[in-house]
Design a protein around this motif. Structure first.
Motif, PDB file in Angstrom:
ATOM      1  N   ARG A 228     157.772 -11.304  70.636  1.00  0.00           N
ATOM      2  CA  ARG A 228     157.674 -12.458  69.741  1.00  0.00           C
ATOM      3  C   ARG A 228     157.635 -13.766  70.544  1.00  0.00           C
ATOM      4  NH1 ARG A 228     158.582 -13.124  64.429  1.00  0.00           N
ATOM      5  NH2 ARG A 228     159.454 -11.013  64.250  1.00  0.00           N
TER       6      ARG A 228
ATOM      7  N   SER B  67     160.182  -7.373  69.469  1.00  0.00           N
ATOM      8  CA  SER B  67     159.053  -6.808  70.216  1.00  0.00           C
ATOM      9  C   SER B  67     158.681  -5.454  69.626  1.00  0.00           C
ATOM     10  CB  SER B  67     159.411  -6.652  71.703  1.00  0.00           C
ATOM     11  OG  SER B  67     160.457  -5.714  71.865  1.00  0.00           O
TER      12      SER B  67
ATOM     13  N   PHE C 157     154.480  -5.975  73.247  1.00  0.00           N
ATOM     14  CA  PHE C 157     154.245  -7.315  72.712  1.00  0.00           C
ATOM     15  C   PHE C 157     155.586  -7.910  72.290  1.00  0.00           C
ATOM     16  CE2 PHE C 157     150.457  -4.794  71.981  1.00  0.00           C
ATOM     17  CZ  PHE C 157     149.443  -5.622  72.457  1.00  0.00           C
TER      18      PHE C 157
ATOM     19  N   SER D 128     152.596  -4.076  64.316  1.00  0.00           N
ATOM     20  CA  SER D 128     152.819  -5.506  64.121  1.00  0.00           C
ATOM     21  C   SER D 128     154.310  -5.789  64.122  1.00  0.00           C
ATOM     22  CB  SER D 128     152.187  -5.980  62.805  1.00  0.00           C
ATOM     23  OG  SER D 128     152.776  -5.324  61.705  1.00  0.00           O
ATOM     24  N   LEU D 129     154.646  -7.062  64.276  1.00  0.00           N
ATOM     25  CA  LEU D 129     156.042  -7.485  64.251  1.00  0.00           C
ATOM     26  C   LEU D 129     156.535  -7.610  62.820  1.00  0.00           C
ATOM     27  CD1 LEU D 129     156.203 -10.326  66.948  1.00  0.00           C
ATOM     28  CD2 LEU D 129     157.424  -8.147  67.040  1.00  0.00           C
TER      29      LEU D 129
ATOM     30  N   THR E 251     150.870 -10.137  66.203  1.00  0.00           N
ATOM     31  CA  THR E 251     152.186 -10.714  66.455  1.00  0.00           C
ATOM     32  C   THR E 251     152.158 -12.131  65.889  1.00  0.00           C
ATOM     33  OG1 THR E 251     151.737 -11.787  68.589  1.00  0.00           O
ATOM     34  CG2 THR E 251     152.199  -9.425  68.625  1.00  0.00           C
ATOM     35  N   ASP E 252     153.195 -12.899  66.189  1.00  0.00           N
ATOM     36  CA  ASP E 252     153.204 -14.275  65.709  1.00  0.00           C
ATOM     37  C   ASP E 252     152.253 -15.164  66.496  1.00  0.00           C
ATOM     38  OD1 ASP E 252     154.854 -13.872  67.922  1.00  0.00           O
ATOM     39  OD2 ASP E 252     156.023 -15.681  67.497  1.00  0.00           O
TER      40      ASP E 252
END
Length: 562
Positions: free
Chosen positions: A193, A170, A191, A163-164, A94-95
């Motif tokens: 952001r 999310s 998950f 992954s984002l 993610t970020d």
């Protein structure tokens, strides 16, 4: 006499070094002279068992259950005795995170907090969860109360994003367990952001023919390997428990070893956590859900803190969802306060919390104005010195008066050295005549000590200092000064302060006062530069105040008619 004094000094230094080394070992740090067993780990597979019964090899006992005790943690063999499928690692990003989920148990096995930084500062990423030959730190869940899926069983990862993307807020990763005891589990991680909170949903499906009453466990498993902290300073490392009834409770690894751990064992609110310098992880179940709490040692080098949450009876063909949140991130007060009640307490200031929290609030406000943590420290120290100026002035005036009468005091001590009673009476008469309070210089300083200790803990505990630059050569206020300029300035400022203060009448005390700047400067060479900056600014302001007050008193004395 000189030889005796030299021998005594040698004994003193050796004793101090040995005491410091024992203190290091007591807190799980590397000894200067002996290997530290707490930091040495077996290369065998780390504990991976479910809570409830004893296991061997890579399996550990599971937490005690108020329902039926769990059976052995290993999955029973199938009739064909087929080998268990191999586990895989699912990479996600993610970020704010980069990590891996192990399909064995759907365990969050690796979690790195990612942070973009200035190239001059180097890599500011920090890995929390990890499993290597030398270090173990995991977040895992499972079921107890029967032969149900737990973190030893190999799940199957369901298709989905890992992954984002640029337009996503999310994403979810779901894993499905094999059927055990008539139960199938679907574990889903969510998950989001910009968030350090991971949603963890456990869906329990009864695919058998009889009702089941399992309990869900959520636990953090960690060894006692010390994290990097400044030398000559100690920060807490270990489990913590919070409930509305008992509030924040820290449990040291040494207390667990000695079976002296004290904590709330049940409740319907709160969370459990693993705390280390700057960072923490915490399982936060649903508010109002009944839970039992456990803290224990499960291996010569592994400890765990966890929660078991009973689930209502699940009838055949029915399912139930148990949701929880997993926080894993920095100990930033504003973030922690928004996650769960009391979670901001993992940023532990100890007994000075009541003073430290307002000080950090003020430091944060100043930072919001100047945009630099180094200048915020300078301005906060200046503000505190201004607030305490009346007390400091009283102290410096008293010390200046004591310095003036020091020659007369020494003369009286020399004159009545064979009669201590007469010497004390003569000194008291001198104090009375000159209107000097021998403790007048100490009391104002004593009042200020809790504030300056609190500011010390604020600067030592605040993850905001990590990677924060000040000026020129200071690129990270959480690291030591690379060129030792601030520690040298600290030693010089202490030496100047010593010269401004009255000289102790005892020659040994006088030598010790002269030695103190050298002794303290050794420690400050290893302190974070943010802490040393605070002390340098404080000392420089104290010198300026003392010089101004002493000069002002001298001017007033000259202006008085003879």
């Amino acid at each position: 006499m000189d030889i005796k004094r030299t021998v005594l000094w040698a004994i003193f230094f050796v004793s101090a070094i040995m005491l410091f080394d024992n203190w290091q070992r007591e807190h799980g740090r590397q000894s200067m002279f002996f290997p530290n067993p707490a930091a040495t780990h077996s290369a065998s597979a780390p504990a991976t068992s479910a809570p409830g019964a004893s296991g061997t090899g890579s399996e550990v006992a599971a937490p005690a259950s108020n329902t039926a005790p769990a059976t052995a943690a290993t999955a029973p063999g199938t009739p064909a005795q087929q080998p268990a499928p191999a586990a895989q690692l699912i990479h996600f990003s993610t970020d704010v995170y980069d990590g891996e989920i192990d399909t064995r148990g759907g365990t969050l096995e690796k979690l790195t907090l990612t942070r973009k930084s200035d190239p001059k500062q180097g890599d500011l990423n920090i890995t929390l969860f990890d499993r290597t030959a030398n270090h173990t730190y995991l977040a895992r869940t499972g079921l107890i109360g029967g032969d149900f899926p737990n973190h030893n069983d190999v799940f199957t990862a369901l298709p989905g994003p890992r992954s984002l993307t640029d337009d996503q807020k999310s994403f979810q990763i779901s894993l499905e367990s094999p059927v055990k005891g008539g139960v199938k589990v679907v574990k889903t991680y969510t998950f989001t952001r910009g968030s350090f909170v991971i949603g963890v949903d456990t869906k329990i499906e009864n695919v058998g023919t009889a009702p089941v009453t399992p309990s869900v466990y959520m636990e953090l498993v960690r060894d006692s390997t010390p994290v990097d902290t400044p030398r000559f300073s100690h920060t807490f490392l270990g489990p913590a428990v919070y409930t509305n009834e008992h509030h924040f409770q820290k449990i040291s690894f040494s207390d667990i070893d000695k079976n002296k751990a004290e904590y709330a064992t049940s409740g319907n609110s709160g969370w459990i956590a693993m705390v280390q310098h700057y960072f923490a992880s915490a399982w936060i179940p649903r508010e109002g859900a009944k839970r039992d709490i456990y803290v224990e040692k499960i291996d010569p080098t592994l400890y765990r803190v966890g929660i078991t949450e009973p689930v209502a009876t699940v009838a055949p063909g029915q399912s139930v969802d148990v949701s929880a949140r997993l926080f894993a991130g920095p100990e930033e007060e504003r973030i922690l306060e928004g996650v769960a009640p009391g979670l901001d307490l993992v940023k532990d200031y100890g007994w000075v919390t009541i003073i430290a929290k307002p000080l950090f609030w003020l430091l944060e406000k100043i930072y919001g104005f100047v945009g630099n943590w180094g200048w915020a420290i300078v301005l906060l120290t200046l503000l505190i010195k201004a607030v305490f100026f009346p007390l400091s002035a009283a102290s410096y005036k008293s010390m200046a008066r004591m310095k003036e009468i020091t020659p007369r005091m020494q003369a009286l001590r020399e004159r009545f050295k064979s009669d201590p009673q007469k010497m004390n009476a003569a000194l008291m008469e001198l104090y009375k005549t000159e209107k000097v309070n021998p403790f007048g210089g100490c009391l104002p300083i004593v009042i200020q000590i809790p504030v300056f200790i609190s500011l010390y803990w604020v600067l030592l505990s605040s993850v905001e200092m990590r990677g924060a630059p000040w000026v020129l050569w200071i690129h990270d206020l959480s690291q030591q000064d690379p060129y030792y300029i601030l520690p040298v300035l600290m030693a010089v400022s202490m030496f100047v302060q010593t010269k401004l203060n009255p000289t102790p009448p005892d020659p040994v005390q006088a030598k010790m006062m002269m030695f103190m700047p050298i002794a303290f400067s050794v420690m400050f060479f290893f302190f974070p530069s943010g802490l040393v900056l605070y002390y340098v600014v404080n000392n420089v302001l104290s010198i300026a105040q003392q010089y101004y007050i002493t000069r002002m008193m001298g001017t007033q004395k000259k202006s008085k008619p003879a």
